[in-house]
Scaffold this motif. Structure first.
Motif, PDB file in Angstrom:
ATOM      1  N   THR A   1      45.682  39.208  10.296  1.00  0.00           N
ATOM      2  CA  THR A   1      44.724  39.621   9.321  1.00  0.00           C
ATOM      3  C   THR A   1      43.544  40.314   9.974  1.00  0.00           C
ATOM      4  OG1 THR A   1      43.442  37.283   9.682  1.00  0.00           O
ATOM      5  CG2 THR A   1      45.290  37.307   8.000  1.00  0.00           C
ATOM      6  N   LYS A   2      42.368  40.530   8.935  1.00  0.00           N
ATOM      7  CA  LYS A   2      41.454  41.643   9.545  1.00  0.00           C
ATOM      8  C   LYS A   2      40.711  40.979  10.493  1.00  0.00           C
ATOM      9  CE  LYS A   2      38.591  40.209   5.745  1.00  0.00           C
ATOM     10  NZ  LYS A   2      37.821  40.726   4.634  1.00  0.00           N
ATOM     11  N   ASP A   3      40.504  39.406  10.356  1.00  0.00           N
ATOM     12  CA  ASP A   3      39.937  38.760  11.723  1.00  0.00           C
ATOM     13  C   ASP A   3      40.575  38.045  12.572  1.00  0.00           C
ATOM     14  OD1 ASP A   3      40.494  37.108   9.728  1.00  0.00           O
ATOM     15  OD2 ASP A   3      38.646  35.964   9.912  1.00  0.00           O
ATOM     16  N   ARG A   4      41.885  38.151  12.690  1.00  0.00           N
ATOM     17  CA  ARG A   4      42.459  37.308  13.497  1.00  0.00           C
ATOM     18  C   ARG A   4      43.796  37.964  13.877  1.00  0.00           C
ATOM     19  NH1 ARG A   4      44.576  31.258  12.527  1.00  0.00           N
ATOM     20  NH2 ARG A   4      45.022  30.859  15.005  1.00  0.00           N
ATOM     21  N   LEU A   5      44.188  38.095  15.404  1.00  0.00           N
ATOM     22  CA  LEU A   5      45.630  38.407  15.641  1.00  0.00           C
ATOM     23  C   LEU A   5      46.591  37.555  15.094  1.00  0.00           C
ATOM     24  CD1 LEU A   5      44.800  39.588  19.412  1.00  0.00           C
ATOM     25  CD2 LEU A   5      45.171  41.134  17.475  1.00  0.00           C
ATOM     26  N   PHE A   6      47.711  38.204  15.037  1.00  0.00           N
ATOM     27  CA  PHE A   6      48.816  37.116  14.837  1.00  0.00           C
ATOM     28  C   PHE A   6      49.459  36.726  16.152  1.00  0.00           C
ATOM     29  CE2 PHE A   6      53.412  36.242  14.094  1.00  0.00           C
ATOM     30  CZ  PHE A   6      53.476  35.470  12.721  1.00  0.00           C
ATOM     31  N   PRO A   7      49.572  35.333  16.111  1.00  0.00           N
ATOM     32  CA  PRO A   7      50.038  34.606  17.545  1.00  0.00           C
ATOM     33  C   PRO A   7      51.295  34.991  17.782  1.00  0.00           C
ATOM     34  CG  PRO A   7      49.384  32.882  16.059  1.00  0.00           C
ATOM     35  CD  PRO A   7      49.248  34.285  15.285  1.00  0.00           C
ATOM     36  N   LEU A   8      51.730  35.712  18.882  1.00  0.00           N
ATOM     37  CA  LEU A   8      53.286  35.998  18.806  1.00  0.00           C
ATOM     38  C   LEU A   8      53.902  35.186  19.904  1.00  0.00           C
ATOM     39  CD1 LEU A   8      52.905  39.989  19.499  1.00  0.00           C
ATOM     40  CD2 LEU A   8      53.919  38.696  17.475  1.00  0.00           C
ATOM     41  N   ARG A   9      55.181  35.129  20.132  1.00  0.00           N
ATOM     42  CA  ARG A   9      55.868  34.442  20.994  1.00  0.00           C
ATOM     43  C   ARG A   9      56.729  35.132  21.341  1.00  0.00           C
ATOM     44  NH1 ARG A   9      56.944  29.066  17.255  1.00  0.00           N
ATOM     45  NH2 ARG A   9      55.063  27.933  17.557  1.00  0.00           N
ATOM     46  N   ALA A  10      57.450  35.330  22.554  1.00  0.00           N
ATOM     47  CA  ALA A  10      58.449  36.010  23.355  1.00  0.00           C
ATOM     48  C   ALA A  10      59.458  36.150  22.686  1.00  0.00           C
ATOM     49  CB  ALA A  10      58.601  35.972  24.741  1.00  0.00           C
ATOM     50  N   ALA A  11      60.011  34.893  21.989  1.00  0.00           N
ATOM     51  CA  ALA A  11      61.242  34.872  21.128  1.00  0.00           C
ATOM     52  C   ALA A  11      61.269  35.527  19.643  1.00  0.00           C
ATOM     53  CB  ALA A  11      61.962  33.667  21.531  1.00  0.00           C
ATOM     54  N   ASP A  12      60.084  35.915  19.253  1.00  0.00           N
ATOM     55  CA  ASP A  12      60.106  36.253  17.967  1.00  0.00           C
ATOM     56  C   ASP A  12      60.887  37.437  17.713  1.00  0.00           C
ATOM     57  OD1 ASP A  12      58.188  34.155  17.079  1.00  0.00           O
ATOM     58  OD2 ASP A  12      56.435  35.434  17.382  1.00  0.00           O
ATOM     59  N   THR A  13      61.771  37.307  16.600  1.00  0.00           N
ATOM     60  CA  THR A  13      62.434  38.718  16.104  1.00  0.00           C
ATOM     61  C   THR A  13      61.701  39.561  15.546  1.00  0.00           C
ATOM     62  OG1 THR A  13      63.435  37.574  14.379  1.00  0.00           O
ATOM     63  CG2 THR A  13      64.681  37.197  16.154  1.00  0.00           C
ATOM     64  N   LEU A  14      61.930  40.838  15.919  1.00  0.00           N
ATOM     65  CA  LEU A  14      61.183  41.638  15.175  1.00  0.00           C
ATOM     66  C   LEU A  14      61.509  42.210  13.799  1.00  0.00           C
ATOM     67  CD1 LEU A  14      60.428  44.092  18.291  1.00  0.00           C
ATOM     68  CD2 LEU A  14      58.771  42.572  17.260  1.00  0.00           C
ATOM     69  N   PHE A  15      62.763  42.274  13.674  1.00  0.00           N
ATOM     70  CA  PHE A  15      63.185  43.018  12.375  1.00  0.00           C
ATOM     71  C   PHE A  15      63.808  42.098  11.491  1.00  0.00           C
ATOM     72  CE2 PHE A  15      63.742  46.049  15.593  1.00  0.00           C
ATOM     73  CZ  PHE A  15      62.806  46.909  15.491  1.00  0.00           C
TER      74      PHE A  15
ATOM     75  N   PHE B   1      66.596  50.749  24.833  1.00  0.00           N
ATOM     76  CA  PHE B   1      66.222  51.634  23.594  1.00  0.00           C
ATOM     77  C   PHE B   1      66.714  51.160  22.089  1.00  0.00           C
ATOM     78  CE2 PHE B   1      66.827  55.267  20.642  1.00  0.00           C
ATOM     79  CZ  PHE B   1      65.573  55.590  20.527  1.00  0.00           C
ATOM     80  N   SER B   2      68.221  50.850  22.053  1.00  0.00           N
ATOM     81  CA  SER B   2      68.739  50.263  20.822  1.00  0.00           C
ATOM     82  C   SER B   2      69.019  48.762  20.852  1.00  0.00           C
ATOM     83  CB  SER B   2      70.169  51.139  20.618  1.00  0.00           C
ATOM     84  OG  SER B   2      70.987  50.902  21.762  1.00  0.00           O
ATOM     85  N   ARG B   3      68.370  48.233  21.888  1.00  0.00           N
ATOM     86  CA  ARG B   3      68.644  46.640  22.052  1.00  0.00           C
ATOM     87  C   ARG B   3      67.455  45.908  21.836  1.00  0.00           C
ATOM     88  NH1 ARG B   3      71.469  45.303  27.190  1.00  0.00           N
ATOM     89  NH2 ARG B   3      69.663  46.131  27.969  1.00  0.00           N
ATOM     90  N   ILE B   4      66.235  46.670  21.258  1.00  0.00           N
ATOM     91  CA  ILE B   4      64.919  45.696  20.887  1.00  0.00           C
ATOM     92  C   ILE B   4      65.242  44.953  19.751  1.00  0.00           C
ATOM     93  CG2 ILE B   4      62.633  45.978  20.524  1.00  0.00           C
ATOM     94  CD1 ILE B   4      62.590  48.736  21.931  1.00  0.00           C
ATOM     95  N   THR B   5      65.417  43.710  19.874  1.00  0.00           N
ATOM     96  CA  THR B   5      65.459  42.712  18.681  1.00  0.00           C
ATOM     97  C   THR B   5      64.207  41.658  18.776  1.00  0.00           C
ATOM     98  OG1 THR B   5      66.914  41.276  19.933  1.00  0.00           O
ATOM     99  CG2 THR B   5      67.786  42.918  18.446  1.00  0.00           C
ATOM    100  N   THR B   6      63.727  41.406  20.017  1.00  0.00           N
ATOM    101  CA  THR B   6      62.575  40.437  20.176  1.00  0.00           C
ATOM    102  C   THR B   6      61.475  41.243  20.646  1.00  0.00           C
ATOM    103  OG1 THR B   6      63.354  39.605  22.125  1.00  0.00           O
ATOM    104  CG2 THR B   6      64.311  38.701  20.433  1.00  0.00           C
ATOM    105  N   VAL B   7      60.420  40.240  20.625  1.00  0.00           N
ATOM    106  CA  VAL B   7      59.249  41.039  21.280  1.00  0.00           C
ATOM    107  C   VAL B   7      59.166  40.831  22.820  1.00  0.00           C
ATOM    108  CG1 VAL B   7      56.872  40.303  21.663  1.00  0.00           C
ATOM    109  CG2 VAL B   7      57.809  39.901  19.539  1.00  0.00           C
ATOM    110  N   ALA B   8      60.273  39.914  23.660  1.00  0.00           N
ATOM    111  CA  ALA B   8      60.504  40.124  25.004  1.00  0.00           C
ATOM    112  C   ALA B   8      61.248  41.372  25.281  1.00  0.00           C
ATOM    113  CB  ALA B   8      61.207  38.843  25.313  1.00  0.00           C
ATOM    114  N   ASP B   9      62.206  41.805  24.161  1.00  0.00           N
ATOM    115  CA  ASP B   9      62.760  43.120  24.529  1.00  0.00           C
ATOM    116  C   ASP B   9      61.939  44.121  24.487  1.00  0.00           C
ATOM    117  OD1 ASP B   9      65.171  41.596  24.507  1.00  0.00           O
ATOM    118  OD2 ASP B   9      65.711  41.892  22.411  1.00  0.00           O
TER     119      ASP B   9
END
Length: 174
Positions: free
Chosen positions: A102-116, A152-160
Motif C-alpha cells: 500500500t502507499k504507506d507499507r511494504l508488502f511482506p514477502l516470503r522467499a517461497a511466494d509464487t509470483l504469477f 531466465f525462463s524458470r522464475i516462479t518464486t521470489v527465491a528464483d
C-alpha cells in the motif's frame, strides 16, 4: 559512494502496420456500437471489472494483515547470506514489496511466494520487467543478455528472482 550506470540498450520501437490500425478502428467501432445498443451488457462488464479490482485489493490487504510482524529479517533468513549478495536480497524485497504494498507499507514477502499464480502474488510478466529494472539498478547488476541466464525462463518464486539476479553480471562502477 558507488554509482552504478545502466548499460542496457534502448527498448526497440514497435510501430503498428496500417492494417493493424484499421483492425483496431473496426474493433473500437464495434465496441462503441455494442455499448450503444446493449448498455446493460457494458454495465455488467464494468461492474464485474470493478468487483475484480476490489476483491484483489481486499485479498492483498488480508495477506498483509496475516503477515503482520514479518519483515526483511525473516525474508533474508531464507537465504544463505554467505553465498547470496545481500544487496540483491534487499532490492528484491523492497522493490517487489513496494510494488505490491500500500502507499504507506511494504508488502511482506516470503522467499517461497509464487509470483504469477492466482493464489500467489499475481504479478504478470510486464510488471516483473518493470520491477526487474529497478532491482538491477539498486543491486548493481546488469540486465544485458538476461535471456542467457539459466534462471531466465524458470522464475516462479521470489527465491528464483533472487537467484536470477545472482547469476547476472555486476555493473562496473562509473
Amino acid at each position: 559512494m558507488r554509482k552504478f550506470s545502466r548499460h542496457m540498450p534502448p527498448a526497440p520501437t514497435r510501430k503498428l502496420p496500417p492494417l493493424a490500425w484499421f483492425f483496431f478502428a473496426v474493433l473500437l467501432t464495434a465496441f462503441a456500437l455494442s455499448a450503444w445498443n446493449y448498455p446493460v451488457i457494458i454495465c455488467l462488464w464494468i461492474l464485474l471489472l470493478v468487483a475484480s479490482v476490489v476483491f484483489d485489493s481486499w485479498r492483498k490487504q488480508r495477506m498483509i494483515e496475516w503477515r503482520a510482524g514479518e519483515s526483511i529479517c525473516q525474508f533474508a533468513r531464507s537465504f544463505d547470506y554467505r553465498k547470496t549478495d545481500t544487496r540483491i536480497i534487499r532490492a528484491v524485497y523492497e522493490e517487489v514489496g513496494r510494488f505490491l504494498g500500500t502507499k504507506d507499507r511494504l508488502f511482506p514477502l516470503r522467499a517461497a511466494d509464487t509470483l504469477f499464480s492466482d493464489d500467489g502474488l499475481k504479478l504478470d510478466s510486464e510488471d516483473l520487467d518493470l520491477i526487474a529494472e529497478d532491482i538491477a539498478f539498486r543491486a548493481g547488476r546488469s540486465l544485458c543478455n538476461a535471456e542467457h541466464n539459466p534462471y531466465f525462463s524458470r522464475i516462479t518464486t521470489v527465491a528464483d528472482l533472487v537467484a536470477f539476479f545472482m547469476a547476472q553480471p555486476e555493473t562496473s562502477p562509473a
